[in-house]
Enzyme design. Structure first.
Site, PDB file in Angstrom:
ATOM      1  N   GLY A   1      12.004   6.444  29.210  1.00  0.00           N
ATOM      2  CA  GLY A   1      11.506   7.581  29.973  1.00  0.00           C
ATOM      3  C   GLY A   1      10.402   8.383  29.321  1.00  0.00           C
ATOM      4  N   SER A   2       9.580   7.727  28.497  1.00  0.00           N
ATOM      5  CA  SER A   2       8.492   8.479  27.858  1.00  0.00           C
ATOM      6  C   SER A   2       7.464   8.962  28.871  1.00  0.00           C
ATOM      7  CB  SER A   2       7.817   7.624  26.776  1.00  0.00           C
ATOM      8  OG  SER A   2       7.233   6.464  27.329  1.00  0.00           O
ATOM      9  N   ASN A   3       7.201   8.171  29.904  1.00  0.00           N
ATOM     10  CA  ASN A   3       6.286   8.625  30.952  1.00  0.00           C
ATOM     11  C   ASN A   3       6.900   9.754  31.775  1.00  0.00           C
ATOM     12  OD1 ASN A   3       3.688   7.169  31.014  1.00  0.00           O
ATOM     13  ND2 ASN A   3       4.970   5.343  31.144  1.00  0.00           N
TER      14      ASN A   3
ATOM     15  N   ASN B   1       2.375   4.031  40.746  1.00  0.00           N
ATOM     16  CA  ASN B   1       2.927   3.316  39.601  1.00  0.00           C
ATOM     17  C   ASN B   1       1.925   3.367  38.453  1.00  0.00           C
ATOM     18  OD1 ASN B   1       4.666   1.377  38.164  1.00  0.00           O
ATOM     19  ND2 ASN B   1       3.013  -0.079  38.528  1.00  0.00           N
TER      20      ASN B   1
ATOM     21  N   HIS C   1       0.696   1.148  35.203  1.00  0.00           N
ATOM     22  CA  HIS C   1       0.775  -0.203  34.650  1.00  0.00           C
ATOM     23  C   HIS C   1       0.005  -0.249  33.327  1.00  0.00           C
ATOM     24  CE1 HIS C   1       1.130  -4.556  34.589  1.00  0.00           C
ATOM     25  NE2 HIS C   1      -0.145  -4.592  34.231  1.00  0.00           N
TER      26      HIS C   1
ATOM     27  N   ILE D   1      12.129  -4.788  41.420  1.00  0.00           N
ATOM     28  CA  ILE D   1      11.207  -5.049  42.513  1.00  0.00           C
ATOM     29  C   ILE D   1      11.702  -4.357  43.780  1.00  0.00           C
ATOM     30  CG2 ILE D   1      10.168  -6.834  43.969  1.00  0.00           C
ATOM     31  CD1 ILE D   1       9.163  -6.861  41.109  1.00  0.00           C
ATOM     32  N   LEU D   2      10.783  -3.707  44.483  1.00  0.00           N
ATOM     33  CA  LEU D   2      11.121  -3.060  45.741  1.00  0.00           C
ATOM     34  C   LEU D   2      10.595  -3.899  46.902  1.00  0.00           C
ATOM     35  CD1 LEU D   2      10.312   0.623  44.756  1.00  0.00           C
ATOM     36  CD2 LEU D   2      12.538  -0.512  44.783  1.00  0.00           C
TER      37      LEU D   2
END
Length: 207
Positions: free
Chosen positions: A12-14, A108, A110, A93-94
């Site tokens: 969870g760093s972002n 998102n 990346h 994956i959604l």
């Protein structure tokens, strides 16, 4: 007030970068109303708890197919009145249902400069391994709107990071996070909250 729901799968760093920018006042009129992990017990959920943010885990393996998983996430985010979904190191994956329901409302981050080193299978440390093996001199991070096919949605922001001669995948991953991901993901949320993003086909204009 823009309500955001954050999808996570690990440390969870972002997520922390987003929290810090909201709490500092850099991102205004935005609140994280829920954090959802694809895995139980990850540190990202602890980060949410420490900041008084509602959090839970919804695992893909708990559902027999992708449509059921999509529906569970849609139900959860709808109940929390989420306006924008932020994928911050989310590894599941959604499906089509989720993407259609939240069309142009999912972003998102990346860890590469899309369209390089991206797509199915490029997650975690893997893009950085390929960057070093390829010998390229510049990599970075990208924030984009999410579409059904992995890493193909309109690009919002990108930031470059130089590859150093003595880099390992691990050192490069750390520097890309610190110098790029933690900066452009909160910035993209800020721009979205200020209604400054205009999607024109595959291009995103910042006004």
């Amino acid at each position: 007030m823009l309500n955001i729901g954050v999808l996570v799968s690990g440390g969870g760093s972002n997520l922390q970068a987003i929290i810090d920018k909201i709490e500092s006042g850099y991102i205004k009129n935005v609140r994280i109303v829920t954090v959802v992990s694809s895995k139980e017990g990850v540190y990202a959920l602890q980060r949410a708890k420490e900041h008084g943010i509602s959090n839970t885990f919804i695992a893909r393996k708990s559902f027999s197919n992708i449509d059921e998983y999509d529906e569970a996430l849609i139900k959860h985010f709808t109940e929390h009145k989420v306006d924008l979904v932020v994928m911050a190191g989310f590894l599941s994956i959604l499906g089509e249902r989720f993407n259609k329901f939240f069309e142009k409302r999912v972003i998102n981050v990346h860890p590469s400069l899309i369209p390089a080193f991206c797509g199915k299978g490029f997650y975690g440390i893997i893009p950085h391994q390929h960057v070093i093996e390829s010998g390229v001199k510049v990599t970075g991070a990208t924030v984009h709107f999410v579409e059904l096919e992995a890493d193909t949605g309109p690009i919002i922001l990108q930031k470059a990071v130089y590859v150093e001669d003595n880099d390992t995948p691990e050192t490069l991953q750390k520097r890309v996070m610190e110098q790029a991901e933690w900066e452009i993901l909160p910035e993209a949320i800020k721009l979205y909250a200020e209604n400054r993003l205009v999607v024109d086909g595959k291009r995103v204009k910042i006004i």
